[in-house]
Every structure is written in structure tokens, then in C-alpha cells.
Design a protein around this motif. Structure first.
Motif, mmCIF file in Angstrom:
data_model
loop_
_atom_site.group_PDB
_atom_site.id
_atom_site.type_symbol
_atom_site.label_atom_id
_atom_site.label_comp_id
_atom_site.label_asym_id
_atom_site.label_seq_id
_atom_site.Cartn_x
_atom_site.Cartn_y
_atom_site.Cartn_z
ATOM 1 N N ASP A 43 -41.257 14.222 35.730
ATOM 2 C CA ASP A 43 -40.712 13.847 34.425
ATOM 3 C C ASP A 43 -41.376 12.614 33.814
ATOM 4 O O ASP A 43 -41.055 12.240 32.676
ATOM 5 C CB ASP A 43 -39.204 13.587 34.539
ATOM 6 C CG ASP A 43 -38.412 14.867 34.754
ATOM 7 O OD1 ASP A 43 -38.964 15.950 34.509
ATOM 8 O OD2 ASP A 43 -37.244 14.779 35.195
ATOM 9 N N GLN A 51 -43.537 10.421 31.655
ATOM 10 C CA GLN A 51 -44.256 10.658 30.414
ATOM 11 C C GLN A 51 -45.472 9.748 30.314
ATOM 12 O O GLN A 51 -45.450 8.617 30.798
ATOM 13 C CB GLN A 51 -43.341 10.406 29.216
ATOM 14 C CG GLN A 51 -42.248 11.439 29.028
ATOM 15 C CD GLN A 51 -41.461 11.189 27.758
ATOM 16 O OE1 GLN A 51 -41.029 10.081 27.484
ATOM 17 N NE2 GLN A 51 -41.280 12.234 26.966
ATOM 18 N N THR A 97 -45.410 15.159 29.846
ATOM 19 C CA THR A 97 -44.979 14.791 31.196
ATOM 20 C C THR A 97 -46.050 15.196 32.204
ATOM 21 O O THR A 97 -46.929 16.016 31.918
ATOM 22 C CB THR A 97 -43.665 15.477 31.572
ATOM 23 O OG1 THR A 97 -43.896 16.901 31.661
ATOM 24 C CG2 THR A 97 -42.573 15.179 30.551
#
Length: 409
Positions: free
Chosen positions: A151, A153, A165
Motif C-alpha cells: 500500500d 504510495q 502504490t
């Protein structure tokens, strides 16, 4: 190692400046198109050398040359192939290519060894694109949850304006493997990482090899400063809540604290809003990297930064600002496995034997503590680990001028 062949490999991808072969840099951020290109090359090379290759869920690449006892975990070499935005061509890259050269030597001379040996290319060691350094080896060590890593970024938005991501980019370039990202699925007998020193000590002391005993502790923070955007010409100083001025004072204070306690502090990213010449900043975010060889001293630096930042924001920023610190990375000090350190020491002593003596104390190698974090910090949690340092010209790294002479490979 055949220096000319190695230099060609180092120069093959993403050249920044071709005018001088020792001044060429790279901007191969993790999981971008250039990273896919070099990954394809790594996979092809491993196949040519008779290796079995796997890619795990974090895109970590493992090339293993089976030994006579192929059931035992392999001894692994390697590092990473991603770079900083203004990086050189040796940081990480040297370690991967040196490992491949070992496999090439074994393959071309048809040398059969008892145990398996291999090379690993770790994903996003730099943390330059996705802001958690060595995140993929951390997932392999089961110290960082896979979902948290996936997750992450990217720091800056892509061309389409979106911040992708890690999982999205792994899938885009075709390197989200099926193998679980875990030391239990891909176990190592040991992990050795050849790396440029990234500092001036070996060169200044005229030595050839650093025998790395461990890595200093470090923490990364994102510091958010909130004030009020106001007109630069009509707002007197005593009525201001200038987030940029406050942030500047915090950065200076972090350096003072770290220096007083024998550590280091660095701010590498700073962003502000709204970003107008005649309007003071309302919101500022900056990164803070603090380091110290001792865990307790590092904790003191962090504690004093937190306390003094609060004081500066409330009492030394005119009408005051508010701050928040978010910890991005916590890497305690590492001590490498004594057996691996001893093996590096013995090999270093053998490698420099007979070379002209240039060091003032009569030793061409020395014990060292790494100032930078590495994937070896995570592998050390799950298997015996050590590192080998080579000299770095003028101590320059994370820079296109980064250089290590072929004689020191």
C-alpha cells in the motif's frame, strides 16, 4: 572479476552523462520502466548461468545455482539495482553484479560446489520512490507486513497525476511474483553484501577493504507544520503563523541536537502550501532522518527533537504553529554474525596480501560500522549476515559522481 566486462554492465542502463565513463549517473527509481529493463536483464543473465530463478510477492529476485546438496538453503550474495533520483552506478549495483560474476566464474569453469549459492536483487532498497527504505527485504524478514508494503504510495505523482502504490507498479511491470515474500519460503544459509562504503574513510586512510561489523541505528520521520497563509506585505511579524519559518527553525534545531549528541540529522524532502511568492506558507511537510551508532543516543535525539520542536512551534513562531511527527522508519543498530564477519576478515586479509602498503598503520583493511542502512539489516534477523565495503572516491554517493575504481572491485 573481469573489470572491463563489469564496467560495461554497470554502464548499460539509464546513462545520465556519457561524456566520461567515471562520471555517469543513473535515475532508476524502483519499479519504473528502467527498473523493469534491468530486471529483465538480471533474469536473462541468471538463466544463461544455469540458475533457477524465482520472484516473490515484493518483486525480490532470487537466482540460485544448485550445489551438490541442493536441499540445503543457499548462501546468498547481492544487493539492489534501484537508485536515487540523482544516483550513481555503484550503490547496490556493484553488489548484484559482483554476485553474478561469482556465478559466471563457477559456470564458465564448470566448478561444482557442495552447497547452493545465489544472488538476490532486493526491491526498493533506496526508498526514494516508495518512502520506506529496504522495505522488500523487511517483508522477506517478516518484520514489515506485506499489506503495508503493497500500500506504500510513491513520493511524487506519476505523469497521470496519481500516486501509484507498490502493488500497482509491481503488477504493471510484471514483477509481482507468486512466491510468498518470506524467509520461510526462500530461506538463506547466509547473506553477504558487497557495497561501496559511501563515505571517505577507506580512501582517506588509503585502505582497500572494509570489514563491516554492523550498522548504526536510524529513524525517519515526516514532520508536518501547520500555520496560517497570510499576505506577506500586510501581516506584521507579531501577527504571523508562518509555517515555513517555523519549519526552518525546526530543521536547524534538529541538526544542533544531533551534533551535540554525536549523531546525524538530515532533511531531504520539503514541500509547502500554497506556494506563492507573496503569501506565507500555511502547511509545510519535511522529512527528518536521524542516525547514531547507539540505540539509546538515537532515542535521546528523537526525544529532544520532539520536545524542542513543540517549544519552537508554540513560543518561537510569533502567534504559533502546530506540529505533528509521523515515524516512517525505525531501524535499530545492527551487529552482524561473528562467523560471517570472520569469513570476510579472512578473505580481506588474503585479497590484500602482497599489495603495496599504503595505510599508515600497516593494514589495508579495517573493521567498520556502516553509516547507511542496507538490506543486510533485515537479513541479519533471519540468517547469518555480513557486508564488505570498497573505497568510494571522495566519499561521494547518491550522486552521479559516485565512483569506485575497477582495481577496488
Amino acid at each position: 572479476m573481469e573489470g572491463k566486462r563489469h564496467l560495461t554492465i554497470l554502464s548499460r542502463f539509464d546513462l545520465r552523462n556519457e561524456s566520461d565513463e567515471t562520471e555517469t549517473g543513473m535515475a532508476r527509481l524502483s519499479l519504473n520502466d528502467d527498473d523493469k529493463q534491468v530486471r529483465d536483464w538480471f533474469s536473462k543473465t541468471a538463466k544463461q548461468l544455469g540458475c533457477t530463478s524465482t520472484v516473490d510477492q515484493m518483486g525480490n529476485m532470487f537466482a540460485i545455482r544448485p550445489g551438490k546438496n541442493s536441499s540445503a538453503p543457499p548462501v546468498m550474495m547481492g544487493s539492489h539495482l534501484d537508485t536515487q533520483p540523482t544516483g550513481g552506478r555503484y550503490d547496490g549495483i556493484l553488489g548484484v553484479n559482483a554476485g553474478l560474476e561469482v556465478l559466471r566464474t563457477l559456470h564458465e569453469n564448470d566448478i561444482q560446489i557442495e552447497g547452493s549459492v545465489g544472488v538476490v536483487n532486493w526491491t526498493n532498497e533506496e526508498g526514494a520512490r516508495f518512502p520506506m527504505m529496504a522495505v522488500a527485504s523487511g517483508v522477506w524478514a517478516e518484520a514489515i507486513p506485506l499489506s503495508e508494503a503493497w500500500d506504500l504510495q510513491e513520493v511524487s505523482a506519476s505523469k497521470d497525476g496519481e500516486r501509484k502504490t507498490m502493488k500497482q507498479e509491481l503488477e504493471r511491470i510484471g514483477y509481482r511474483g507468486d512466491t510468498p515474500a518470506s524467509y520461510q519460503s526462500t530461506p538463506f544459509a547466509a547473506h553477504f553484501e558487497l557495497h561501496i562504503e559511501q563515505g571517505p574513510i577507506l580512501e582517506d586512510e588509503k585502505r582497500k577493504v572494509g570489514v563491516v561489523q554492523g550498522v548504526q541505528a536510524f529513524k525517519w520521520f515526516e514532520v508536518s507544520v501547520s500555520g496560517r497563509d497570510s499576505h506577506a506585505g500586510t501581516t506584521p511579524f507579531n501577527a504571523r503563523q508562518d509555517a515555513m519559518l517555523c519549519a526552518a527553525k525546526l530543521i536547524v534545531e534538529s541538526n544542533r541536537i544531533a551534533k551535540d549528541l554525536g549523531g546525524l540529522a538530515t532533511t531531504g524532502i520539503l514541500n509547502m502550501q500554497p506556494g506563492s511568492v507573496n503569501t506565507m506558507a500555511r502547511d509545510v511537510k519535511f522529512t527528518l532522518d536521524i542516525r547514531h551508532p547507539d540505540n539509546q543516543k538515537l532515542a535521546e535525539i528523537a526525544k529532544f527533537c520532539q520536545a524542542n520542536f513543540e517549544k519552537i512551534a508554540t513560543t518561537d513562531s510569533e502567534r504559533g504553529c502546530t506540529i505533528a511527527l509521523k515515524e516512517l522508519m525505525d531501524s535499530p543498530a545492527v551487529m552482524f554474525h561473528q562467523d560471517c564477519v570472520a569469513a570476510v576478515e579472512a578473505s580481506a586479509a588474503d585479497a590484500v596480501e602482497g599489495l603495496p602498503m599504503t595505510a599508515s598503520d600497516g593494514s589495508l583493511w579495517k573493521y567498520m560500522t556502516s553509516g547507511a542502512g542496507h538490506d543486510s539489516c533485515w537479513t541479519n534477523r533471519r540468517c547469518p549476515t555480513s557486508m564488505i565495503f570498497t573505497p568510494t572516491r571522495q566519499g561521494i554517493s547518491h550522486n552521479p559522481k559516485e565512483y569506485c575504481s575497477p582495481e577496488d572491485w
